[in-house]
Design a protein around this motif. Structure first.
Motif, PDB file in Angstrom:
ATOM      1  N   ALA A 105       0.950  -1.250  -0.181  1.00 41.98           N
ATOM      2  CA  ALA A 105       0.155   0.038  -0.041  1.00 41.98           C
ATOM      3  C   ALA A 105       0.924   1.275   0.019  1.00 41.98           C
ATOM      4  N   VAL A 106       1.834   1.397   1.010  1.00 40.62           N
ATOM      5  CA  VAL A 106       2.808   2.496   1.198  1.00 40.62           C
ATOM      6  C   VAL A 106       3.819   2.733  -0.277  1.00 40.62           C
ATOM      7  N   ALA A 107       4.235   1.441  -0.787  1.00 41.40           N
ATOM      8  CA  ALA A 107       4.965   1.459  -2.226  1.00 41.40           C
ATOM      9  C   ALA A 107       4.056   1.923  -3.135  1.00 41.40           C
ATOM     10  N   LEU A 108       2.779   1.677  -3.269  1.00 44.67           N
ATOM     11  CA  LEU A 108       1.970   1.966  -4.519  1.00 44.67           C
ATOM     12  C   LEU A 108       1.701   3.713  -4.419  1.00 44.67           C
ATOM     13  N   VAL A 109       1.485   4.188  -2.983  1.00 42.69           N
ATOM     14  CA  VAL A 109       1.553   5.564  -2.970  1.00 42.69           C
ATOM     15  C   VAL A 109       2.582   6.215  -3.594  1.00 42.69           C
ATOM     16  N   GLY A 110       3.752   5.723  -3.194  1.00 42.93           N
ATOM     17  CA  GLY A 110       5.106   6.328  -3.564  1.00 42.93           C
ATOM     18  C   GLY A 110       5.101   6.080  -5.150  1.00 42.93           C
ATOM     19  N   VAL A 111       4.579   5.018  -5.598  1.00 50.18           N
ATOM     20  CA  VAL A 111       4.634   4.939  -7.326  1.00 50.18           C
ATOM     21  C   VAL A 111       3.843   6.098  -7.706  1.00 50.18           C
ATOM     22  N   ALA A 112       2.534   6.278  -7.134  1.00 51.63           N
ATOM     23  CA  ALA A 112       1.650   7.226  -7.599  1.00 51.63           C
ATOM     24  C   ALA A 112       2.112   8.804  -7.593  1.00 51.63           C
ATOM     25  N   VAL A 113       2.826   8.877  -6.628  1.00 47.77           N
ATOM     26  CA  VAL A 113       3.366  10.333  -6.283  1.00 47.77           C
ATOM     27  C   VAL A 113       4.478  10.551  -7.500  1.00 47.77           C
ATOM     28  N   VAL A 114       5.261   9.506  -7.863  1.00 39.95           N
ATOM     29  CA  VAL A 114       6.521   9.586  -8.820  1.00 39.95           C
ATOM     30  C   VAL A 114       5.584   9.826 -10.163  1.00 39.95           C
ATOM     31  N   LEU A 115       4.593   8.951 -10.253  1.00 34.82           N
ATOM     32  CA  LEU A 115       3.932   9.211 -11.811  1.00 34.82           C
ATOM     33  C   LEU A 115       3.312  10.736 -11.784  1.00 34.82           C
TER      34      LEU A 115
END
Length: 145
Positions: free
Chosen positions: A115-125
Motif C-alpha cells: 500500500a505504501v509503495a504504491l502511494v510512492g509509485v503514484a506520487v512519482v507518476l
C-alpha cells in the motif's frame, strides 16, 4: 463495548486513515485527469475546424503531449486504487483476526508495504504528469511566441 472489540477497532483505524489520506490524493489526480481529457476534446474539435496545416500540426502535437499526460495519470490513479484495496484488505484481515483469533501478521505486513509503495509509485507518476503539463505549456508559449 468489549476490550477485545476496542482493540480490533483501534488496530483497524491506521489503514482506514491511510485510505482517507490517499483518497484526497486520488481526488486531485482524478480532477487533473478529467481536465486533461476535456482539453484533448477541445483541441481535437479545434483541429477539425482548422484548415491551416501548421495549426493542425501544432494542435496534433499538443494533443499527443496531453494524451501522454492522461496515460501517466491513469497509471497513477490505478496505483492509488490498488493501494486503497491493499489497505482495505488490511482492515478486513484485522477484523477477522479479532473475531476468530487468527493470525495474519505476515500478510498484513506485506499488504502495508504494498500500500505504501504504491502511494510512492503514484506520487512519482504524478511528478511526471506535472512535468508533461509544463512541457505542454512551454510548447504553447513557444508557439504563441
Amino acid at each position: 463495548m468489549s476490550a477485545e472489540f476496542e482493540g480490533v477497532l483501534r488496530a483497524a483505524l491506521t489503514p482506514v486513515a491511510l485510505i482517507s489520506g490517499v483518497g484526497l490524493l486520488l481526488l486531485s489526480m482524478i480532477n487533473r485527469y478529467h481536465h486533461a481529457l476535456n482539453r484533448v476534446r477541445q483541441l481535437m474539435a479545434e483541429r477539425s475546424r482548422t484548415e491551416d496545416p501548421h495549426e493542425r500540426d501544432r494542435l496534433s502535437h499538443s494533443i499527443q503531449i496531453i494524451y501522454r499526460r492522461c496515460h501517466v495519470m491513469k497509471n497513477a490513479i490505478l496505483s492509488i486504487l490498488t493501494s486503497i484495496l491493499a489497505s482495505s484488505l488490511i482492515v478486513l484481515l484485522t477484523v477477522i483476526e479479532g473475531l476468530w483469533a487468527l493470525h495474519f501478521e505476515p500478510v498484513k505486513s506485506l499488504l502495508l508495504f504494498v500500500a505504501v509503495a504504491l502511494v510512492g509509485v503514484a506520487v512519482v507518476l504524478f511528478v511526471f504528469e506535472v512535468r508533461y503539463s509544463l512541457r505542454a505549456l512551454q510548447f504553447e508559449l513557444e508557439e504563441a511566441g
